[in-house]
Every structure is written in C-alpha cells, then in structure tokens.
Write an enzyme that holds these catalytic residues in place. Structure first.
Site, mmCIF file in Angstrom:
data_model
loop_
_atom_site.group_PDB
_atom_site.id
_atom_site.type_symbol
_atom_site.label_atom_id
_atom_site.label_comp_id
_atom_site.label_asym_id
_atom_site.label_seq_id
_atom_site.Cartn_x
_atom_site.Cartn_y
_atom_site.Cartn_z
ATOM 1 N N SER A 37 0.794 -1.235 0.000
ATOM 2 C CA SER A 37 0.000 0.000 0.000
ATOM 3 C C SER A 37 0.824 1.282 0.000
ATOM 4 C CB SER A 37 -0.975 0.011 1.171
ATOM 5 O OG SER A 37 -0.288 0.202 2.378
ATOM 6 N N LYS A 80 0.373 4.656 6.757
ATOM 7 C CA LYS A 80 -0.289 5.439 5.708
ATOM 8 C C LYS A 80 0.146 6.899 5.817
ATOM 9 C CE LYS A 80 -3.000 1.908 4.755
ATOM 10 N NZ LYS A 80 -2.725 1.063 3.635
#
Length: 156
Positions: A37, A80
């Site tokens: 990710s 993230k």
C-alpha cells in the site's frame, strides 16, 4: 558462584528489558514494512525507525507517514500518509460534510489502487495514530530520511 551469576544475569536482563520497553513506548521503535500500500515510498522488508515524540507533542502534519492502529483489526498497525486533518476538505462518500471531522485524520496509501485506507473505512481518530516514520535504515542503498521534518518543527 552460579547463583551469583544467575542473579546478575537476571537483574541485567530485567533492567535491559525495562529500558527497551520504555524507549519503544515513549520515544520510538524499529518497524519492518510489509504490504504494497505504500509502494514506492516504503517497500516490503525495509527497516524504518519510527518516533513517537511528534504524536506526544501533537505535531503530526499533512504529508507525514504515520503508523496507526487499524480501526478494522485493532491488533494490526497500518502505515499510511496523512492527507487531511480535522477541518480539511476531502472528497469522499464517507464524509457527507466534505471535511475531516474534529479529532480525526484522513489516511491514504501512496499506492492507491491497492491500499485499504480512509477511503474504505473513513477518517481515523487521532488517538489511533501511534508513531511517525522518520528514517529508513535498511536496505542501505535506500537508507535516508522518510520525513525530513523534526518532531519539534511545527512548520509544514
């Protein structure tokens, strides 16, 4: 003689554990990245030093890569990028007001096609943010700062 050695060994081991635990819970820790990710910024198997002082001093900013507790799987840590903080405008079907709610951050992976992030589970309470990624240590050819801002630097 053996008993004296065991006592010293046990005392030293306990002291070392306590110091290590205190540092990892209040200052920072080493992380091993996994998953696609955050590619190409963070790749599988990279060793990254993450610090907690930015979180403690409420100095997390848009653009920082953070580790937060996964709101869907609380035993998992997600890495993230913060793309919005409270009050920031964000286009998402999960935000009817079009703004990040008070006390929340909006997180997104750099590799958006494969990232499960705030676009899927909504804004995340700031209390779930645990660490800020700072320095890539391994592999050596990619070693360097992940974030070039110090924890005390309030400028964005």
């Amino acid at each position: 003689m053996v008993l004296k050695f065991l006592r010293r060994f046990t005392t030293g081991t306990v002291a070392l554990y306590c110091v290590g635990h205190t540092i990892s819970k209040h200052v920072g820790e080493l992380l091993i990245c996994s998953g696609p990710s955050m590619h190409p910024t963070c790749q599988d198997g990279e060793l990254i030093l993450a610090e907690r002082l930015s979180v403690k001093f409420d100095n997390i900013q848009v653009g920082d890569i953070v580790g937060c507790i996964n709101p869907q799987k609380p035993k998992e840590l997600l890495c993230k990028r913060i793309v919005g903080k409270e009050g920031d405008p964000i286009t998402s079907h999960l935000l009817p007001s079009g703004r990040v709610p008070i006390g929340h951050v909006f997180l997104q992976g750099d590799n958006t096609p494969v990232s499960t992030d705030s676009r899927h589970f909504g804004p995340v309470p700031e209390g779930l943010v645990q660490i800020r990624l700072s320095l890539r240590i391994w592999p050596l050819e990619r070693a360097g700062w992940v974030n070039d801002r110090w924890f005390w630097d309030k400028s964005n």
